[in-house]
Design a protein around this motif. Structure first.
Motif, mmCIF file in Angstrom:
data_model
loop_
_atom_site.group_PDB
_atom_site.id
_atom_site.type_symbol
_atom_site.label_atom_id
_atom_site.label_comp_id
_atom_site.label_asym_id
_atom_site.label_seq_id
_atom_site.Cartn_x
_atom_site.Cartn_y
_atom_site.Cartn_z
ATOM 1 N N GLU A 86 0.847 -1.193 0.000
ATOM 2 C CA GLU A 86 0.000 0.000 0.000
ATOM 3 C C GLU A 86 0.887 1.250 0.000
ATOM 4 N N ASN A 87 2.096 1.112 -0.554
ATOM 5 C CA ASN A 87 2.953 2.284 -0.691
ATOM 6 C C ASN A 87 2.459 3.120 -1.871
ATOM 7 N N ALA A 88 3.057 4.324 -1.998
ATOM 8 C CA ALA A 88 2.495 5.303 -2.928
ATOM 9 C C ALA A 88 2.226 4.797 -4.359
ATOM 10 N N HIS A 91 -0.752 2.671 -4.149
ATOM 11 C CA HIS A 91 -1.857 3.498 -3.643
ATOM 12 C C HIS A 91 -2.475 4.323 -4.775
ATOM 13 N N THR A 124 2.523 -4.923 3.342
ATOM 14 C CA THR A 124 3.966 -4.988 3.178
ATOM 15 C C THR A 124 4.413 -3.644 2.631
ATOM 16 N N SER A 125 5.702 -3.349 2.799
ATOM 17 C CA SER A 125 6.244 -2.195 2.083
ATOM 18 C C SER A 125 6.553 -2.631 0.665
#
Lengths: 159, 536
Positions: A86-88, A91, A124-125
């Motif tokens: 769900e990183n940029a 996202h 997760t990243s």
């Protein structure tokens, strides 16, 4: 598909074998934890204690390392760990809708495990496949270019 | 040696693997054989070809026709029409700019690109050391070991003007000289492949597409500084990178290109892989060192720097994957050759990863100093869906956000910081006008709160508070003074955090406040999200 993780403890003999593979070197701790977790599915208190005494270092140190890295878990998890980015970059391309579809399809919130012990859902990243965002990883398999419609189809492969 | 009239290159990078390229490759091999073409046509799995969102992609040479989103069911048609009858299968070439044929060399793909780092990606079979050698592989190492003194190697790297491509832009030759000048019984070369910056996947695709270039570059670095041992620290999630590196190391050892007494020079060098376990902060060089030593990956206080006191307390060079991939061509062709690319202050190329709201997502390599506008509109194909460009974040989540007024700023390691941003790892996240600044800011800040290791207070507390304040503004609970507080807190973190994580975390928010302040103010003063994204 072969599950990478079994939800069971690990026997001391196995831990001992893994420690021997790394010549009981404390600086191999991260590699040792990788191997023990692969064998046992997670890093139990017993396994951590066993590793600490085998390497002759404090239990607190092993526990500290085991809880520092997100790929390690000190609690049992599902047979299949679904890691959602769900990183940029994900996202921006609609990861939120993927999260909602996964939660709905599995009937658990993010961070939860299904009652049959089959799936764990977690964040997760960045997975480093942003060219095909949004993406998820199920154990070692990555899925990209996701849409909410594709989520049930992917999960079907594991059910 | 066999000669083939056609080569079919199947992209085997992770983005294509997960779209099913392995099946396409197997089907091509089987169909070529079934048609009796297997002595005329060779099917090769290569590293990343670049257009990652169009996978699986294949290129048919000598024509250079690029086919996209190829399915197993398309294979018989490609073999029959293209390989047997010489007709392009137009339905698989995408939106062709002209006359139904998309050539891989055309502007959309390779046109304005300059490939130094990616010289072999998508060209050779990454699992074949012979193909690497056929493209001048290990020649630079041979030249260094047999014709150059270690000091000459360092001098050449210094003269080339190469600076670190992981984001910090430290001059590579200078870094090497610190370790070379240190007196120690053991020195190390570390390749930082713990690529975790959101939006970045260049190191993954370099490792998958050309693993030998990293081994060669590390061995050259080892010779230059007097180190005989190297480690590559790769993210645990990069399964294919680890697999291909492992194979490459075995192959190089078998041919005596790694191991003892390489080229009979008396120089020995070994490389081992270390697997990360999921911690963004391990991309920081001392965090990475701690992790290899079996500890929590918490960054160390600097100085001492790793160059003189690194892994196990020994002098250690830590270089990013892309930096190392530049080394063999620099040594082979000389520093003057390298300086003809890019800008005076920042020679060479930069590998960028294009993500977000852009038509062509993927991996590109362009001369340093290219403008954002050219990357987005000439290579990236512009903004899809008829929307407008709103902002681009350069350098990953720890970089700044630039508005459309800055589209013509040259992108290099020195110019972008003048505008509050950074070139960083080369991630470019493009966002269109449907996105809310506050929502995106919250996403950035959530990341840093999660990834802060907790060792130093400014970062541990600062990242949490930045996230908390931005989240409140997004919920419509912002109050006057919040923006000033974000700014002030960010400034404190930048000067007082222990490592790059805490120093960089405020960068995106500070640039957003600088260029898009009115949107924050609308959320606070009018309880209104101008794009209707936030739950106000």
């Amino acid at each position: 598909m072969e599950p990478a993780a079994k939800s069971a403890g690990v026997c001391p003999a196995k831990v001992s074998e893994i420690l021997a593979k790394y010549s009981r070197r404390p600086d191999a701790l991260v590699s040792i934890l990788h191997d023990v977790q692969k064998e046992a599915g997670y890093l139990s208190e017993e396994a951590i204690t066993e590793i600490a005494s085998g390497l002759d270092i404090p239990v607190s140190k092993v526990y500290g390392v085991a809880t520092f890295y997100t790929l390690f878990s000190t609690k049992p998890k599902g047979q299949y760990i679904i890691r959602v980015c769900e990183n940029a970059p994900c996202h921006v391309l609609g990861a939120k809708a993927i999260v909602e579809a996964l939660e709905k399809e599995l009937g658990i919130p993010m961070g939860g495990t299904t009652s049959d012990g089959k799936f764990t859902l977690e964040y997760t990243s960045c997975l480093g496949v942003c060219g095909v965002a949004p993406a998820i990883m199920i154990n070692e398999a990555v899925y990209g270019n996701l849409t909410p419609e594709r989520v049930p189809l992917i999960l079907k492969e594991y059910k | 040696m066999e000669f083939y009239r056609s080569h079919v290159l199947v992209c085997g990078g992770t983005p294509c693997v997960l779209e099913g390229c392995k099946g396409v490759r197997d089907a091509l091999i089987a169909e070529v054989k079934r048609r009796g073409l297997d002595r005329e046509v060779k099917v090769v799995e290569t590293g990343c070809l670049g257009p990652c969102d169009l996978g699986p992609v294949i290129v048919v040479y000598p024509e250079g026709t690029l086919y996209q989103k190829v399915r197993v069911s398309d294979v018989p048609e490609i073999v029959e029409q293209h390989l047997l009858k010489g007709r392009v299968v137009t339905r698989l070439v995408g939106e062709a700019p002209q006359a139904g044929v998309v050539k891989y060399e055309e502007p959309t793909y390779l046109g304005v690109q300059e490939r130094i780092v990616l010289r072999n990606c998508g060209v050779i079979d990454p699992e074949s050391i012979e193909e690497y050698i056929a493209r001048d592989g290990y020649r630079a190492l041979a030249k260094c070991l047999t014709e150059m003194k270690p000091a000459d190697v360092i001098e050449a790297v210094k003269k080339s003007g190469l600076v670190g491509r992981g984001g910090a832009a430290f001059p590579t030759g200078l870094k090497w000289s610190f370790t070379a000048n240190a007196d120690a019984d053991q020195k190390y070369i570390l390749c930082n492949a713990d690529e975790g910056e959101p939006g970045t996947f260049k190191d993954r695709l370099i490792l998958e597409g050309d693993p030998h270039s990293i081994l060669e570059g590390m061995a050259i670095a080892g010779y230059a500084v007097g180190a005989n041992k190297g480690f590559i620290y790769v993210r645990g999630e990069y399964v294919l990178s680890i697999e291909r590196l492992g194979k490459a190391i075995e192959q190089a050892k078998a041919l005596g290109l790694l191991g003892s007494n390489i080229f009979g020079s008396g120089f020995s060098f070994d490389v081992e892989i270390r697997k990360g376990a999921g911690a963004y902060v391990c991309g920081e060089e001392t965090g990475l060192i701690e992790s290899i030593e079996g500890k929590r990956g918490e960054p160390r206080i600097k100085p001492p720097y790793p160059g003189t006191e690194g892994l196990y307390g020994k002098p250690t060079v830590v270089n990013n994957v892309e930096t190392i991939a530049n080394i063999p061509p620099i040594l082979l062709n000389g520093p003057d050759w390298f300086r003809q690319f890019g800008t005076e202050r920042c020679p060479g190329t930069k590998v960028f990863t294009l993500t977000g709201d852009i038509t062509n997502k993927g991996l590109i390599e362009v001369p340093m100093g290219i403008t954002l506008r050219r990357v987005i509109y000439e290579i990236g194909g512009g903004i899809p869906g008829g929307r407008e460009f709103k902002m681009a974040q350069t350098g990953g989540t720890s970089g700044g956000c630039l508005p459309k007024e800055l589209l013509d700023v040259p992108m290099d390691y020195f110019t972008l910081p003048e505008h509050g941003s950074a070139l960083g790892s080369g991630a470019l996240l493009i966002m269109d006008d449907s996105h809310c600044i506050v929502d995106i800011a919250e996403c950035f800040m959530r990341f840093f709160e999660h990834e802060s290791c907790g060792k130093c207070t400014p970062c541990r507390e600062g990242t949490a508070r930045l996230h908390e304040i931005v989240a409140k503004i997004a919920r419509g609970e912002g109050k006057p003074g919040d923006l000033e507080l974000l700014d002030e807190l960010g400034s404190v973190m930048q000067v007082s955090s222990l490592c790059g994580l805490g120093q960089a975390a405020p960068v995106p928010i500070k640039t957003m406040l600088k260029y898009f302040r009115d949107e924050f103010e609308a959320h606070i003063n009018d309880r209104l999200c101008p794009t209707g994204t936030c739950g106000i």
